[in-house]
Design a protein around this motif. Structure first.
Motif, PDB file in Angstrom:
ATOM      1  N   ARG A  64       0.838  -1.198   0.000  1.00 27.10           N
ATOM      2  CA  ARG A  64       0.000   0.000   0.000  1.00 27.10           C
ATOM      3  C   ARG A  64       0.878   1.255   0.000  1.00 27.10           C
ATOM      4  NH1 ARG A  64      -0.573  -1.644   5.598  1.00 27.10           N
ATOM      5  NH2 ARG A  64       0.233  -0.045   7.006  1.00 27.10           N
ATOM      6  N   VAL A  65       0.330   2.326  -0.523  1.00 30.05           N
ATOM      7  CA  VAL A  65       1.016   3.615  -0.531  1.00 30.05           C
ATOM      8  C   VAL A  65       0.541   4.420   0.682  1.00 30.05           C
ATOM      9  CG1 VAL A  65       1.361   5.783  -1.768  1.00 30.05           C
ATOM     10  CG2 VAL A  65       1.271   3.633  -3.034  1.00 30.05           C
ATOM     11  N   THR A  66       1.476   4.926   1.464  1.00 30.32           N
ATOM     12  CA  THR A  66       1.147   5.681   2.664  1.00 30.32           C
ATOM     13  C   THR A  66       1.643   7.120   2.539  1.00 30.32           C
ATOM     14  OG1 THR A  66       1.328   3.705   4.052  1.00 30.32           O
ATOM     15  CG2 THR A  66       1.452   5.830   5.173  1.00 30.32           C
ATOM     16  N   ILE A  67       0.771   8.083   2.821  1.00 28.88           N
ATOM     17  CA  ILE A  67       1.182   9.482   2.887  1.00 28.88           C
ATOM     18  C   ILE A  67       1.718   9.743   4.290  1.00 28.88           C
ATOM     19  CG2 ILE A  67       0.429  11.891   2.779  1.00 28.88           C
ATOM     20  CD1 ILE A  67      -1.693  11.089   0.786  1.00 28.88           C
ATOM     21  N   THR A  68       2.988  10.111   4.383  1.00 30.55           N
ATOM     22  CA  THR A  68       3.613  10.343   5.690  1.00 30.55           C
ATOM     23  C   THR A  68       3.844  11.820   5.985  1.00 30.55           C
ATOM     24  OG1 THR A  68       5.794  10.027   4.681  1.00 30.55           O
ATOM     25  CG2 THR A  68       4.760   8.103   5.708  1.00 30.55           C
ATOM     26  N   GLY A  69       3.687  12.671   4.978  1.00 37.66           N
ATOM     27  CA  GLY A  69       3.934  14.093   5.205  1.00 37.66           C
ATOM     28  C   GLY A  69       3.675  14.902   3.948  1.00 37.66           C
ATOM     29  N   TRP A  70       4.227  16.129   3.966  1.00 32.18           N
ATOM     30  CA  TRP A  70       3.925  17.061   2.875  1.00 32.18           C
ATOM     31  C   TRP A  70       5.144  17.882   2.490  1.00 32.18           C
ATOM     32  CZ3 TRP A  70      -0.706  16.221   0.737  1.00 32.18           C
ATOM     33  CH2 TRP A  70      -1.617  15.478   1.507  1.00 32.18           C
ATOM     34  N   ARG A  71       5.277  18.129   1.181  1.00 37.27           N
ATOM     35  CA  ARG A  71       6.250  19.073   0.645  1.00 37.27           C
ATOM     36  C   ARG A  71       5.457  20.320   0.280  1.00 37.27           C
ATOM     37  NH1 ARG A  71       8.763  16.320  -4.383  1.00 37.27           N
ATOM     38  NH2 ARG A  71      10.368  17.917  -4.125  1.00 37.27           N
ATOM     39  N   ALA A  72       6.003  21.476   0.596  1.00 37.18           N
ATOM     40  CA  ALA A  72       5.213  22.696   0.415  1.00 37.18           C
ATOM     41  C   ALA A  72       6.061  23.855  -0.091  1.00 37.18           C
ATOM     42  CB  ALA A  72       4.538  23.086   1.732  1.00 37.18           C
ATOM     43  N   TRP A  73       5.399  24.721  -0.848  1.00 35.18           N
ATOM     44  CA  TRP A  73       5.993  25.992  -1.275  1.00 35.18           C
ATOM     45  C   TRP A  73       5.271  27.081  -0.495  1.00 35.18           C
ATOM     46  CZ3 TRP A  73       9.977  27.045  -4.648  1.00 35.18           C
ATOM     47  CH2 TRP A  73      10.167  28.391  -4.978  1.00 35.18           C
ATOM     48  N   LEU A  74       5.991  27.784   0.338  1.00 34.87           N
ATOM     49  CA  LEU A  74       5.381  28.770   1.225  1.00 34.87           C
ATOM     50  C   LEU A  74       5.761  30.177   0.785  1.00 34.87           C
ATOM     51  CD1 LEU A  74       6.013  27.126   4.718  1.00 34.87           C
ATOM     52  CD2 LEU A  74       4.131  26.758   3.124  1.00 34.87           C
ATOM     53  N   GLU A  75       4.749  31.040   0.731  1.00 36.53           N
ATOM     54  CA  GLU A  75       4.946  32.435   0.361  1.00 36.53           C
ATOM     55  C   GLU A  75       4.337  33.331   1.427  1.00 36.53           C
ATOM     56  OE1 GLU A  75       3.119  32.860  -3.413  1.00 36.53           O
ATOM     57  OE2 GLU A  75       4.468  31.485  -4.452  1.00 36.53           O
ATOM     58  N   ASN A  76       4.631  34.630   1.357  1.00 39.39           N
ATOM     59  CA  ASN A  76       4.077  35.570   2.332  1.00 39.39           C
ATOM     60  C   ASN A  76       2.562  35.676   2.201  1.00 39.39           C
ATOM     61  OD1 ASN A  76       6.436  36.774   3.794  1.00 39.39           O
ATOM     62  ND2 ASN A  76       7.075  37.193   1.697  1.00 39.39           N
ATOM     63  N   ILE A 131       1.422  17.711  11.437  1.00 45.77           N
ATOM     64  CA  ILE A 131       2.658  17.501  10.688  1.00 45.77           C
ATOM     65  C   ILE A 131       2.946  18.762   9.870  1.00 45.77           C
ATOM     66  CG2 ILE A 131       3.827  16.070   8.979  1.00 45.77           C
ATOM     67  CD1 ILE A 131       1.886  13.799   9.815  1.00 45.77           C
ATOM     68  N   LEU A 132       2.057  19.077   8.945  1.00 46.51           N
ATOM     69  CA  LEU A 132       2.116  20.366   8.247  1.00 46.51           C
ATOM     70  C   LEU A 132       1.306  21.347   9.078  1.00 46.51           C
ATOM     71  CD1 LEU A 132       3.052  21.829   5.618  1.00 46.51           C
ATOM     72  CD2 LEU A 132       0.768  21.363   4.714  1.00 46.51           C
ATOM     73  N   GLY A 133       1.984  22.299   9.716  1.00 44.21           N
ATOM     74  CA  GLY A 133       1.351  23.186  10.682  1.00 44.21           C
ATOM     75  C   GLY A 133       0.341  24.144  10.073  1.00 44.21           C
ATOM     76  N   LYS A 134      -0.601  24.580  10.917  1.00 39.47           N
ATOM     77  CA  LYS A 134      -1.609  25.547  10.475  1.00 39.47           C
ATOM     78  C   LYS A 134      -0.977  26.871  10.069  1.00 39.47           C
ATOM     79  CE  LYS A 134      -5.537  23.780  13.157  1.00 39.47           C
ATOM     80  NZ  LYS A 134      -6.544  24.110  14.205  1.00 39.47           N
ATOM     81  N   PHE A 135       0.221  27.168  10.602  1.00 40.95           N
ATOM     82  CA  PHE A 135       0.874  28.441  10.282  1.00 40.95           C
ATOM     83  C   PHE A 135       1.140  28.578   8.786  1.00 40.95           C
ATOM     84  CE2 PHE A 135       4.525  25.697  10.221  1.00 40.95           C
ATOM     85  CZ  PHE A 135       5.423  26.299   9.346  1.00 40.95           C
ATOM     86  N   THR A 136       1.199  27.451   8.069  1.00 41.10           N
ATOM     87  CA  THR A 136       1.463  27.506   6.628  1.00 41.10           C
ATOM     88  C   THR A 136       0.264  28.027   5.838  1.00 41.10           C
ATOM     89  OG1 THR A 136       0.642  25.247   6.247  1.00 41.10           O
ATOM     90  CG2 THR A 136       2.986  25.505   6.827  1.00 41.10           C
ATOM     91  N   LYS A 137      -0.928  27.994   6.458  1.00 43.85           N
ATOM     92  CA  LYS A 137      -2.187  28.378   5.811  1.00 43.85           C
ATOM     93  C   LYS A 137      -2.541  27.455   4.640  1.00 43.85           C
ATOM     94  CE  LYS A 137      -1.516  33.268   6.981  1.00 43.85           C
ATOM     95  NZ  LYS A 137      -1.434  34.666   6.453  1.00 43.85           N
ATOM     96  N   LEU A 138      -1.875  26.297   4.582  1.00 41.85           N
ATOM     97  CA  LEU A 138      -2.107  25.372   3.488  1.00 41.85           C
ATOM     98  C   LEU A 138      -2.862  24.115   3.908  1.00 41.85           C
ATOM     99  CD1 LEU A 138       1.330  25.456   1.607  1.00 41.85           C
ATOM    100  CD2 LEU A 138      -0.754  26.722   1.082  1.00 41.85           C
TER     101      LEU A 138
END
Length: 278
Positions: free
Chosen positions: A73-85, A145-152
């Motif tokens: 099975r494929v498991t999502i363990t986290g996130w890659r992100a592009w963060l801007e202002n 894991i991917l924090g709310k501060f990212t707004k994503l």
């Protein structure tokens, strides 16, 4: 805290056990200072930061999942992100079933309110009082894991669609030390410390991934975090934050007698009673 104590609280008897975890095998691992309680990571293949960013840009998305294939099975363990202002996106607002953490909370399969941090100061029920003392001794957050501060984080729901709940993938039981310590009032470095650095140095490329010792475990042993400055393509940090309690226990505390096997049982089954925290 000495490295051997950090490893014990992760359920390891030897240092090489940490390096053998599938998600960490591509990295060199070195422990930071004893009062910082985290590990530095570096790519074994010497991958350049600009190549990491180049592998992300063609998808033209703000986030991409970190994927691992295990046991068919494929498991999502986290996130890659592009963060801007300033982030501008269209959120579809997909509806989802309750997450596994919310279900366990409501059925009291995990001590009431322990994961959600909703203790009442004037609770009178004996069970609630007992759990309040447990909360004081070993507080746990529903850590992102991917924090709310990212707004994503709303984009995770859109990415998954309506048949999955983002909390199943982006939230896990995380000790407050690992989640909230910022390294300012004391020397402990938790996830918040590195999230502050990300938030204060936008734009950037960011990775956040829950690290799992065994794919059948209930609780991850920590979070891997990487930040790359997108202006000069410099890696600002790449770390592993262990999911542990940092405090030194009093000499008469039963927790001083807790073994690596008992800590391992906690991460495997998610039951705090494995650690005699009762």
């Amino acid at each position: 805290m000495e490295e051997k104590e950090v490893l014990k609280r992760l359920g390891f008897k030897e240092e090489k056990e940490l390096a053998s975890i599938e998600q960490l095998q591509d990295y060199n691992i070195s422990y930071a200072e004893d009062d910082e309680n985290y590990f530095n990571l570096s790519d074994k293949d010497g991958k350049k930061p600009e190549r990491i960013i180049e592998s992300f840009l063609p998808y033209q998305r703000y986030i991409l999942p970190v994927l691992h294939y295990a046991y068919g099975r494929v498991t999502i363990t986290g996130w890659r992100a592009w963060l801007e202002n300033e982030v501008a996106y269209f959120h579809k607002g997909a509806r989802h079933d309750k997450s596994w953490m919310q279900k366990r909370y409501e059925t009291k399969a995990i001590p009431i309110d322990l994961l959600m941090g909703n203790f009442s100061a004037d609770c009178k029920d004996e069970d609630e009082l007992a759990n309040t003392e447990l909360q004081k001794l070993c507080p746990i957050d529903a850590g992102h894991i991917l924090g709310k501060f990212t707004k994503l984080t709303p984009l995770i729901s859109d990415y998954l669609g309506s048949n999955q709940n983002s909390d199943n993938i982006n939230i896990y039981p995380q000790f407050k030390n690992a989640n909230e310590q910022d390294g300012k009032d004391n020397h402990d470095y938790g996830q918040l410390h590195f999230e502050r650095e990300v938030r204060n140095n936008l734009p950037c490329y960011y990775e956040a991934e829950a690290i799992i010792r065994d794919w059948n475990d209930v609780v991850p042993i920590g979070t891997r975090m990487r930040m790359i400055d997108t202006v000069n393509f410099k890696e600002r940090f790449h770390v592993f934050i262990p999911n542990i309690v940092h405090e030194e226990f009093s000499p008469d505390s039963i927790l001083n007698k807790t073994t690596a096997e008992q800590y391992r049982a906690f991460f495997k089954g998610g039951d705090l009673n494995s650690l005699k925290w009762k």
